[in-house]
Design an enzyme around this catalytic site. Structure first.
Site, mmCIF file in Angstrom:
data_model
loop_
_atom_site.group_PDB
_atom_site.id
_atom_site.type_symbol
_atom_site.label_atom_id
_atom_site.label_comp_id
_atom_site.label_asym_id
_atom_site.label_seq_id
_atom_site.Cartn_x
_atom_site.Cartn_y
_atom_site.Cartn_z
ATOM 1 N N GLY A 116 0.387 -4.856 0.533
ATOM 2 C CA GLY A 116 -0.961 -5.424 -0.773
ATOM 3 C C GLY A 116 -0.063 -6.028 -1.887
ATOM 4 N N GLU A 134 4.187 -5.867 7.131
ATOM 5 C CA GLU A 134 2.835 -4.952 7.756
ATOM 6 C C GLU A 134 3.365 -4.924 9.179
ATOM 7 O OE1 GLU A 134 1.755 -7.047 5.279
ATOM 8 O OE2 GLU A 134 0.276 -5.838 4.238
ATOM 9 N N ALA A 188 0.768 -1.575 -0.157
ATOM 10 C CA ALA A 188 0.143 -0.208 -0.283
ATOM 11 C C ALA A 188 0.995 1.180 0.204
ATOM 12 C CB ALA A 188 -0.865 0.401 1.327
ATOM 13 N N GLU A 194 -0.777 -9.264 -1.331
ATOM 14 C CA GLU A 194 -2.189 -8.800 -1.152
ATOM 15 C C GLU A 194 -2.752 -9.512 -2.805
ATOM 16 O OE1 GLU A 194 -2.628 -6.990 2.170
ATOM 17 O OE2 GLU A 194 -3.808 -7.840 3.148
HETATM 18 C C1 3H9 Z 1 0.674 -2.801 3.725
HETATM 19 O O1 3H9 Z 1 0.531 -2.838 2.564
HETATM 20 C C2 3H9 Z 1 -0.588 -2.749 3.958
HETATM 21 C C3 3H9 Z 1 -1.831 -3.076 2.941
HETATM 22 O O2 3H9 Z 1 -1.347 -4.866 4.202
HETATM 23 C C4 3H9 Z 1 -3.034 -3.054 3.026
HETATM 24 C C5 3H9 Z 1 -3.984 -1.809 2.893
HETATM 25 C C6 3H9 Z 1 -5.229 -1.308 3.257
HETATM 26 N N1 3H9 Z 1 5.219 3.315 -0.042
HETATM 27 O O3 3H9 Z 1 13.055 1.468 0.698
HETATM 28 P P1 3H9 Z 1 13.896 2.276 -0.253
HETATM 29 C C7 3H9 Z 1 9.702 4.513 -1.133
HETATM 30 S S1 3H9 Z 1 1.737 -1.836 4.342
HETATM 31 C C8 3H9 Z 1 5.428 4.612 -0.428
HETATM 32 O O4 3H9 Z 1 15.302 3.389 0.073
HETATM 33 P P2 3H9 Z 1 14.662 -0.362 -1.561
HETATM 34 C C9 3H9 Z 1 10.900 4.995 -0.199
HETATM 35 O O5 3H9 Z 1 10.016 5.805 0.810
HETATM 36 C C10 3H9 Z 1 3.116 -1.286 3.200
HETATM 37 N N2 3H9 Z 1 6.485 4.353 -0.731
HETATM 38 O O6 3H9 Z 1 14.622 1.608 -1.660
HETATM 39 C C11 3H9 Z 1 11.708 5.625 -1.188
HETATM 40 O O7 3H9 Z 1 10.940 6.719 -1.243
HETATM 41 P P3 3H9 Z 1 12.282 7.737 -1.363
HETATM 42 C C12 3H9 Z 1 3.544 -2.895 3.195
HETATM 43 C C13 3H9 Z 1 7.456 3.342 -0.702
HETATM 44 O O8 3H9 Z 1 15.323 -0.516 -2.497
HETATM 45 C C14 3H9 Z 1 11.688 4.393 -1.993
HETATM 46 O O9 3H9 Z 1 10.372 3.515 -1.914
HETATM 47 N N3 3H9 Z 1 4.247 -2.798 2.065
HETATM 48 C C15 3H9 Z 1 6.908 2.390 -0.437
HETATM 49 O O10 3H9 Z 1 15.918 0.062 -0.211
HETATM 50 C C16 3H9 Z 1 12.593 3.401 -1.695
HETATM 51 O O11 3H9 Z 1 12.919 2.893 -1.296
HETATM 52 C C17 3H9 Z 1 6.452 -2.095 2.623
HETATM 53 O O12 3H9 Z 1 5.847 -2.010 3.796
HETATM 54 C C18 3H9 Z 1 5.629 2.591 0.070
HETATM 55 N N4 3H9 Z 1 5.147 0.945 0.448
HETATM 56 O O13 3H9 Z 1 14.438 -1.578 -0.730
HETATM 57 C C19 3H9 Z 1 7.497 -1.845 2.052
HETATM 58 N N5 3H9 Z 1 7.765 1.040 -0.121
HETATM 59 O O14 3H9 Z 1 13.070 8.096 -2.447
HETATM 60 C C20 3H9 Z 1 8.324 -0.894 3.096
HETATM 61 C C21 3H9 Z 1 8.840 2.064 -0.448
HETATM 62 O O15 3H9 Z 1 11.559 9.456 -2.137
HETATM 63 N N6 3H9 Z 1 8.854 -1.379 1.570
HETATM 64 N N7 3H9 Z 1 8.131 2.976 -0.430
HETATM 65 O O16 3H9 Z 1 13.246 7.746 -0.195
HETATM 66 C C22 3H9 Z 1 10.670 -1.565 1.109
HETATM 67 O O17 3H9 Z 1 10.869 -2.571 2.779
HETATM 68 C C23 3H9 Z 1 11.851 -1.337 1.475
HETATM 69 O O18 3H9 Z 1 11.204 0.797 0.707
HETATM 70 C C24 3H9 Z 1 11.800 -2.295 -0.480
HETATM 71 C C25 3H9 Z 1 12.875 -1.076 -1.626
HETATM 72 C C26 3H9 Z 1 12.025 -3.305 0.103
HETATM 73 C C27 3H9 Z 1 10.510 -2.071 -1.140
#
Ligand code: 3H9
Length: 687
Positions: free
Chosen positions: A106, A129, A67, A109
């Site tokens: 998400g 999450e 999400a 999902e």
């Molecule tokens: C969810 O999904 C809830 C659902 O179950 C239900 C909903 C109803 N959104 O970490 P990085 C941005 S909860 C927006 O440096 P990497 C991050 O801020 C979500 N932005 O890169 C950064 O921006 P900036 C569950 C996001 O390669 C840029 O992407 N998902 C999101 O080291 C690069 O990120 C998570 O918890 C996001 N969801 O790692 C995943 N994710 O460049 C969280 C990232 O402006 N994310 N950004 O600073 C991660 O674990 C890592 O970012 C990922 C990439 C592994 C994806």
């Protein structure tokens, strides 16, 4: 080809395939536009008489990573994600998810709601999450148990880790795996076309599967999860919601899941964990614009605990390491430490035996500084003595290349003074690792007065390669982290003199969430270490109790675990016991200082300790030692065991609000003095 409103989803028709292609960099998060684009695609392709299969795929570096976290602070907008995933699952045309990179939250999902999942072998999936204080909110707790089994789903949802899809291949999660170097789009299209032409492609809905009953002892399982969660609510809630999936239809299960998700989303814990996610990413963004130098060969001077930890960190990240010590014996002892560090990675399954050997083949040892002539970066990690450090830097000045960056790992000493002995001070910086350096994530990159942008940018980039959380700080006694730690320690020590017991303080702080009690930490690191560092500074006459309890321990040979006694007593197995003798030494010192003994509530202990951190953190920001106020929290989360679900000292201050912080600081200032609790700029707490 049709586009959704913000062009983040392309709808492509190709022969009998309808392709929903998400193109929303950096990580294809499920923003409102993306959700709407998916629904539009499903509606459009399902209604078309020509389309036989729908593929959901992504551009850029990954399938959907979750999400959109940036939307969490705002009121939810339609279409809601649970409705989107249900729409996908209920589609009457088969839907195929094409996975690569990290399909998370998400995003996973969405994949679980699809009728087929294909993936590159390198793809990872996960429901992280809980790391944001949430549970999956779009069917993850209900569909995952139906695909991988209840036990595995429970593990994945409560630990929030990422799993390689090939580790899960026996579960039937993935219908077709492609080699890492395959062209995923092409491979997916031909796989689907084959299924169509062989008449095998069908709609198969995970939600219609029943959940395998399992012999899980839920009470035991939930109590284990609670223990591991150390105060975090989300993993426990996630387990309880999964438990309900056993007894309910997917519709009911999703209702429970949604209610729990929305409740957690409003919680302070989730706000803190989402804040932590954002500030960690902000910390890496500095005012440095120079392109970093490429670093391959790293020299490490000193093979004690710190030096060998640093060397291990570089080895595990692929660097060549030249280790320097004064004697062959010291080098041998250092190598033993490095081997021990690396073999613990093998034991924990983080490294294979051949990787262990390959790592060791990259460490070279010498007693001669001349062997550093090829180094790109040298890190000095000898004991804290300014004169000896200066003589090391003088030698480094003559043996290293002119463009070699010279870093000191000092915890307290003045880097400007160290840099003064070098012909070209701009190449001198601080790289302050935290012990054990191969494990702790924090790295303070210290900007001395003359440090060049190039040296600093290179250190920040090296920190990233090491997998560290690097924070740029300025020079002052203890830099940002240890200066705050000293202030925190002063408060703890003062409360000991005023009558709080050693055990009460440690319990109050660990019950609140700190990873370890502050006095147990001092015993572990050695009470003499901080004592010696403080002794190099003038005694603060305005604060007569300043670290007197610690000094008393040192004077009585109670240096901590290493001497079998410090604030606690330790048996031969290292088990810790409360010790009346330590308490009585402190009581005697308090009486000598004329301090009235009194009783403490745990709440007061926590309050004073955290306010001390807040006060010092605000002062550091005002002085420009940290670039942004949130860096204080990054430092405390990663270097000092501050509970992540409490965000950090500054997050705590923001939660309290400026007014309350002001009142509490005023009260402490009245009780002690303005020298101990100086006026601080609180307006930043409103931002
Ligand atoms: C969810 O999904 C809830 C659902 O179950 C239900 C909903 C109803 N959104 O970490 P990085 C941005 S909860 C927006 O440096 P990497 C991050 O801020 C979500 N932005 O890169 C950064 O921006 P900036 C569950 C996001 O390669 C840029 O992407 N998902 C999101 O080291 C690069 O990120 C998570 O918890 C996001 N969801 O790692 C995943 N994710 O460049 C969280 C990232 O402006 N994310 N950004 O600073 C991660 O674990 C890592 O970012 C990922 C990439 C592994 C994806």
């Amino acid at each position: 080809m049709a586009n959704s409103e913000i062009n983040s989803v392309n709808l492509i028709e190709k022969n009998s395939l309808g392709i929903i292609e998400i193109d929303y960099a950096p990580v294809n998060a499920l923003s409102q536009g993306v959700r709407q684009g998916i629904v539009d695609g499903i509606e459009k392709f399902e209604a078309s008489g020509e389309i036989k299969a729908i593929i959901i795929r992504c551009k850029s570096r990954t399938f959907i990573a979750g999400a959109d976290i940036k939307e969490f602070g705002k009121p939810p907008t339609e279409p809601f994600l649970p409705d989107v995933v249900n729409r996908i699952e209920n589609c009457n045309t088969p839907v195929i998810a094409s996975l690569f990179g990290t399909s998370l939250g998400g995003g996973f999902e969405v994949a679980l709601a699809c009728h087929y999942r294909v993936a590159l072998e390198s793809a990872k999936v996960g429901l992280p999450e809980v790391n944001l204080g949430l549970i999956p909110g779009a069917g993850g707790t209900q569909r995952l148990p139906r695909v991988v089994g209840v036990g595995k789903a429970l593990e994945m949802v409560t630990n929030g880790k990422h799993y390689r899809v090939n580790e899960l291949s026996s579960t039937g999660l993935i219908d077709k795996l492609f080699p890492v170097d395959a062209d995923l789009d092409e491979a997916t299209e031909s796989y689907v076309e084959e299924l169509i032409s062989s008449g095998q492609l069908v709609v198969k809905r995970v939600g219609e599967k029943s959940v395998e009953t399992s012999d899980i002892d839920w009470d035991q399982e939930i109590s284990n999860i609670k223990r591991k969660a150390r105060g975090k609510d989300a993993p426990v809630v996630a387990a309880e919601v999964i438990r309900k999936s056993l007894e309910n239809s997917i519709e009911n299960g999703m209702k429970f899941e949604r209610e729990a998700f929305l409740k957690l989303r409003e919680s302070e814990q989730s706000a803190a964990l989402r804040y932590a996610f954002a500030i960690e990413r902000a910390a890496g963004k500095t005012d440095l614009t120079t392109v970093p130098l490429e670093v391959n060969n790293v020299g490490v001077i000193g093979a004690g605990n710190m030096g060998s930890g640093i060397a291990t960190a570089f080895l595990t990240s692929g660097f060549q390491v030249q280790l320097i010590e004064q004697t062959a014996e010291a080098l041998a002892a250092g190598m033993e430490r490095i081997e021990k560090n690396l073999s613990s990675n093998v034991k924990r399954g983080r490294m294979s035996q051949s990787q262990f050997e390959e790592c060791l083949s990259r460490v070279h040892i010498s007693t001669e500084y001349e062997s550093l002539s090829g180094s790109d970066l040298v890190i000095e990690a000898i004991f804290e003595n300014i004169d000896i450090k200066k003589s090391v830097f003088s030698k480094l000045d003559s043996v290293t290349r002119e463009d070699c960056i010279l870093a000191t790992n000092t915890s307290y000493l003045d880097i400007n003074e160290i840099a003064s002995v070098v012909n070209d001070p701009p190449r001198v910086i601080g790289m302050h690792f935290f012990s054990p350096a191969n494990i702790m994530k924090l790295l303070e990159v210290v900007r001395a007065e003359k440090s060049s942008e190039l040296a600093l940018a290179t250190a920040m980039s090296v920190g990233k390669k090491l997998g560290k959380m690097s924070v740029l700080v300025g020079v002052c006694f203890g830099f940002a982290g240890n200066r705050m730690y000293t202030r925190y320690g002063r408060e703890i020590q003062q409360m000991l003199l005023e009558g709080a017991s050693i055990e009460q303080i440690d319990k109050a702080m660990t019950n609140w969430g700190m990873a370890m009690g502050p006095l147990a930490v001092q015993d572990l690191s050695g009470i003499d270490i901080g004592h010696n560092a403080r002794s190099a500074q003038p005694f603060p006459e305005h604060d007569p109790g300043y670290f007197r309890a610690a000094a008393t321990m040192v004077e009585n040979g109670r240096l901590g675990r290493k001497t079998g006694m410090g604030f606690y007593r330790y048996d031969e197995e290292g088990k810790k016991y409360a010790d009346e003798a330590a308490e009585s030494l402190i009581r005697t010192k308090a009486t000598e200082l004329g301090i009235q003994l009194r009783t403490f509530e745990d709440e007061e202990i926590v309050d004073r300790a955290i306010l001390a951190l807040i006060s010092e953190g605000l002062a550091l920001f005002k002085e420009g030692i940290v670039q942004r106020i949130s860096d204080i929290d990054v430092i405390w989360l990663h270097g000092y065991g501050f509970p992540r679900h409490k965000g950090g000292p500054i997050f705590q201050a923001k939660q309290m609000g400026k007014l309350l912080v002001e009142q509490k600081l005023d009260a402490l200032r009245d009780k002690e003095s303005a020298r101990i609790w100086p006026q601080v700029e609180l307006s930043i707490l409103n931002s």
